[in-house]
Design an enzyme around this catalytic site. Structure first.
Site, PDB file in Angstrom:
ATOM      1  N   LYS A  16     -17.530  48.925  10.127  1.00 20.76           N
ATOM      2  CA  LYS A  16     -17.292  48.366   9.073  1.00 20.76           C
ATOM      3  C   LYS A  16     -16.775  46.930   9.586  1.00 20.76           C
ATOM      4  O   LYS A  16     -15.508  47.424  10.425  1.00 20.76           O
ATOM      5  CB  LYS A  16     -15.765  48.569   7.962  1.00 20.76           C
ATOM      6  CG  LYS A  16     -15.533  48.120   7.148  1.00 20.76           C
ATOM      7  CD  LYS A  16     -15.179  48.380   5.390  1.00 20.76           C
ATOM      8  CE  LYS A  16     -14.230  47.581   5.150  1.00 20.76           C
ATOM      9  NZ  LYS A  16     -13.653  47.445   3.983  1.00 20.76           N
TER      10      LYS A  16
ATOM     11  N   ARG B 180     -13.370  39.830  -2.852  1.00 23.98           N
ATOM     12  CA  ARG B 180     -12.201  39.615  -2.487  1.00 23.98           C
ATOM     13  C   ARG B 180     -11.693  38.399  -3.842  1.00 23.98           C
ATOM     14  O   ARG B 180     -10.298  39.032  -4.371  1.00 23.98           O
ATOM     15  CB  ARG B 180     -11.290  38.954  -1.037  1.00 23.98           C
ATOM     16  CG  ARG B 180     -11.397  40.034  -0.499  1.00 23.98           C
ATOM     17  CD  ARG B 180     -11.037  39.870   1.349  1.00 23.98           C
ATOM     18  NE  ARG B 180     -11.779  40.504   2.414  1.00 23.98           N
ATOM     19  CZ  ARG B 180     -11.248  40.292   3.742  1.00 23.98           C
ATOM     20  NH1 ARG B 180     -10.673  38.741   4.279  1.00 23.98           N
ATOM     21  NH2 ARG B 180     -12.061  41.112   4.600  1.00 23.98           N
TER      22      ARG B 180
ATOM     23  N   LYS C 129      -7.669  41.331   8.941  1.00 23.79           N
ATOM     24  CA  LYS C 129      -8.052  42.785   8.980  1.00 23.79           C
ATOM     25  C   LYS C 129      -8.644  43.480  10.148  1.00 23.79           C
ATOM     26  O   LYS C 129      -9.088  44.435  10.363  1.00 23.79           O
ATOM     27  CB  LYS C 129      -9.186  43.578   8.040  1.00 23.79           C
ATOM     28  CG  LYS C 129      -8.187  43.016   6.637  1.00 23.79           C
ATOM     29  CD  LYS C 129      -9.129  43.574   4.910  1.00 23.79           C
ATOM     30  CE  LYS C 129      -8.545  43.170   4.258  1.00 23.79           C
ATOM     31  NZ  LYS C 129      -9.134  44.160   2.990  1.00 23.79           N
TER      32      LYS C 129
ATOM     33  N   LYS D 203     -22.106  47.625   7.411  1.00 21.49           N
ATOM     34  CA  LYS D 203     -21.223  47.423   6.573  1.00 21.49           C
ATOM     35  C   LYS D 203     -20.478  45.540   7.137  1.00 21.49           C
ATOM     36  O   LYS D 203     -19.724  45.653   8.146  1.00 21.49           O
ATOM     37  CB  LYS D 203     -19.668  47.358   5.521  1.00 21.49           C
ATOM     38  CG  LYS D 203     -19.902  46.802   4.866  1.00 21.49           C
ATOM     39  CD  LYS D 203     -19.022  47.556   3.912  1.00 21.49           C
ATOM     40  CE  LYS D 203     -18.161  46.342   3.122  1.00 21.49           C
ATOM     41  NZ  LYS D 203     -16.767  46.629   2.726  1.00 21.49           N
TER      42      LYS D 203
ATOM     43  N   SER E 261     -21.395  41.299  -0.222  1.00 20.60           N
ATOM     44  CA  SER E 261     -20.946  39.805  -1.243  1.00 20.60           C
ATOM     45  C   SER E 261     -21.366  38.347  -1.125  1.00 20.60           C
ATOM     46  O   SER E 261     -21.593  38.080  -1.621  1.00 20.60           O
ATOM     47  CB  SER E 261     -19.385  40.017  -2.386  1.00 20.60           C
ATOM     48  OG  SER E 261     -18.270  39.629  -0.738  1.00 20.60           O
TER      49      SER E 261
ATOM     50  N   TYR F 169     -25.714  43.894  -4.746  1.00 14.62           N
ATOM     51  CA  TYR F 169     -25.636  43.917  -5.927  1.00 14.62           C
ATOM     52  C   TYR F 169     -26.480  43.099  -6.522  1.00 14.62           C
ATOM     53  O   TYR F 169     -26.408  43.194  -7.700  1.00 14.62           O
ATOM     54  CB  TYR F 169     -24.269  42.371  -6.012  1.00 14.62           C
ATOM     55  CG  TYR F 169     -23.160  43.330  -5.373  1.00 14.62           C
ATOM     56  CD1 TYR F 169     -21.808  43.699  -5.504  1.00 14.62           C
ATOM     57  CD2 TYR F 169     -22.653  42.225  -3.922  1.00 14.62           C
ATOM     58  CE1 TYR F 169     -20.796  44.233  -5.399  1.00 14.62           C
ATOM     59  CE2 TYR F 169     -21.848  42.737  -3.239  1.00 14.62           C
ATOM     60  CZ  TYR F 169     -20.632  43.697  -3.688  1.00 14.62           C
ATOM     61  OH  TYR F 169     -19.182  44.196  -3.311  1.00 14.62           O
TER      62      TYR F 169
HETATM   63  C1  PBG Z   1     -12.179  47.505   0.603  1.00 14.57           C
HETATM   64  C2  PBG Z   1     -13.200  46.751   0.632  1.00 14.57           C
HETATM   65  C3  PBG Z   1     -13.773  45.451   1.045  1.00 14.57           C
HETATM   66  C4  PBG Z   1     -15.001  45.864   0.339  1.00 14.57           C
HETATM   67  C5  PBG Z   1     -15.515  46.909   0.076  1.00 14.57           C
HETATM   68  N1  PBG Z   1     -14.572  47.639   0.034  1.00 14.57           N
HETATM   69  C6  PBG Z   1     -13.291  43.888   1.022  1.00 14.57           C
HETATM   70  C7  PBG Z   1     -12.632  43.670   1.980  1.00 14.57           C
HETATM   71  O1  PBG Z   1     -12.522  44.417   3.177  1.00 14.57           O
HETATM   72  O2  PBG Z   1     -11.590  43.273   2.726  1.00 14.57           O
HETATM   73  C8  PBG Z   1     -16.129  44.299   0.678  1.00 14.57           C
HETATM   74  C9  PBG Z   1     -17.207  44.023  -0.189  1.00 14.57           C
HETATM   75  C10 PBG Z   1     -18.203  42.894  -0.009  1.00 14.57           C
HETATM   76  O3  PBG Z   1     -17.850  41.936  -0.140  1.00 14.57           O
HETATM   77  O4  PBG Z   1     -18.817  43.165  -1.415  1.00 14.57           O
HETATM   78  N2  PBG Z   1     -11.450  47.630   1.873  1.00 14.57           N
END
Ligand code: PBG
Length: 332
Positions: free
Chosen positions: A202, A212, A225, A256, A282, A321
């Protein structure tokens, strides 16, 4: 070369592209409803469907409507959905206790969907961000994200979700050692059949912005992060993370975001041959929907093409989605 051969191409690839039936006959990769995992946003209340502004077409659903969505998804042949809670700022704390509350929003929603006895797997997300007053996936002390203390909290969170009936747990926090710790705890608690789909590779991505917003974490997040999510410039590291998570007990692995990381999907599939998933996040959804709503691209065609790309890259499935829209389209 014989002079007569030079007058025409030796191979005419266009021969097999001439008609729709010939194109279907020679198509190497296909997208089906079986490839889809549908992420949905849930919130408290009853009969509430609240649009997510930065994700046109996506809503936050109260549990009763989430159960209806699960019924619809099962009817469309979608094999899994994944729950993401929008939590009220009032339940967010620095210790994130709400994350393992057996009666938190996610756990109540798991039980409600499982009670409907549908042919659909319920997946959850394991990370502290929906419950953390500072928006991070881990516990924070003096500005540092604490690894081992966070893993302990994640284990509690995982057990509460497994107790509620979750079929697949999705640790998305990127702490080191969490897969092994969660797997051990599940075995000890008798949850031997609960699967883990690890968000192994990720990346620290700008494409999570609308998410978010959807879960109400954008305002809360302090800093970024990057100390736990991957550097977008890295590729070999993804393979080492996947190897580690498989060794620690992951059943499936994820890359991801999706579209900017298709090279990683292909390397993972070729290197390990394990169930490999990508998350079309997203921001990817928002790009396609946003351009389509402006009339700049054909949204339906771009959706299918983007998802087919994941199959071509070796993925066994995609969190997207678009899941219900594409499943409906595939039904014809
Ligand atoms: C939380 C999480 C995130 C997403 C999935 N689980 C956000 C992040 O890491 O800040 C993002 C999914 C998306 O953007 O569709 N840990």
């Amino acid at each position: 070369m014989h002079p007569s051969q030079a007058a025409f191409p030796a191979t005419r690839f266009r021969r097999m592209r001439r008609t729709e039936s010939l194109r279907r006959l020679t198509q190497e990769n296909v997208l089906t409803a079986n490839d889809l995992i549908w992420p949905i946003f849930i919130r408290d209340g009853e009969n509430i469907r609240e649009p997510v502004v930065s994700m046109p077409g996506v809503d936050r659903l109260s549990i009763d409507l989430a159960v209806q969505a699960a019924e619809e998804a099962a009817g469309l042949g979608i094999p899994a959905l994944c729950l993401f809670p929008y939590t009220d700022p009032s339940v967010k704390t620095e210790a994130c206790e709400e994350a393992w509350n057996p009666d938190n929003l996610t756990n109540r929603c798991i039980r409600a969907i499982k009670a409907a006895v549908l042919d659909i797997a319920v997946m959850t997300d394991i990370a502290l961000d929906p419950y953390n007053s500072n928006g991070h996936d881990g516990l924070v002390r003096d500005g540092i994200i604490l690894n081992d203390e966070t893993v302990e909290a994640l284990v509690r969170m995982a057990l509460a979700q497994a107790d509620s009936g979750a079929d697949i747990l999705g640790p998305s926090d990127m702490m080191d050692g969490r897969i092994g710790a969660i797997r051990t705890a599940l075995e000890r608690a008798g949850h031997k059949d609960v699967a883990i789909l690890s968000y192994s590779a990720k990346y620290a991505s700008a494409f999570y912005g609308p998410f978010r917003d959807a879960v109400g974490a954008s305002g809360a997040l302090k800093g970024d992060k990057k100390t736990y999510q991957m550097n977008p410039g890295n590729s070999d590291e993804a393979l080492r993370l996947i190897e580690r998570d498989l060794r620690e007990g992951a059943d499936m692995v994820m890359v991801k975001p999706g579209m900017p990381y298709l090279d990683i999907c292909r390397r993972v599939k070729d290197s390990f041959g394990v169930p490999t998933y990508a998350y079309q996040v997203s921001g990817e959804y928002a790009m396609i929907r946003g351009a389509a709503l402006n009339g700049w691209i054909d949204g339906e065609k771009a959706m299918v093409e983007s998802l087919l790309g994941f199959k071509r890259a070796g993925c066994d499935g995609i969190l997207t989605y678009f899941a219900p829209a594409v499943a409906r389209l595939l039904r014809g």
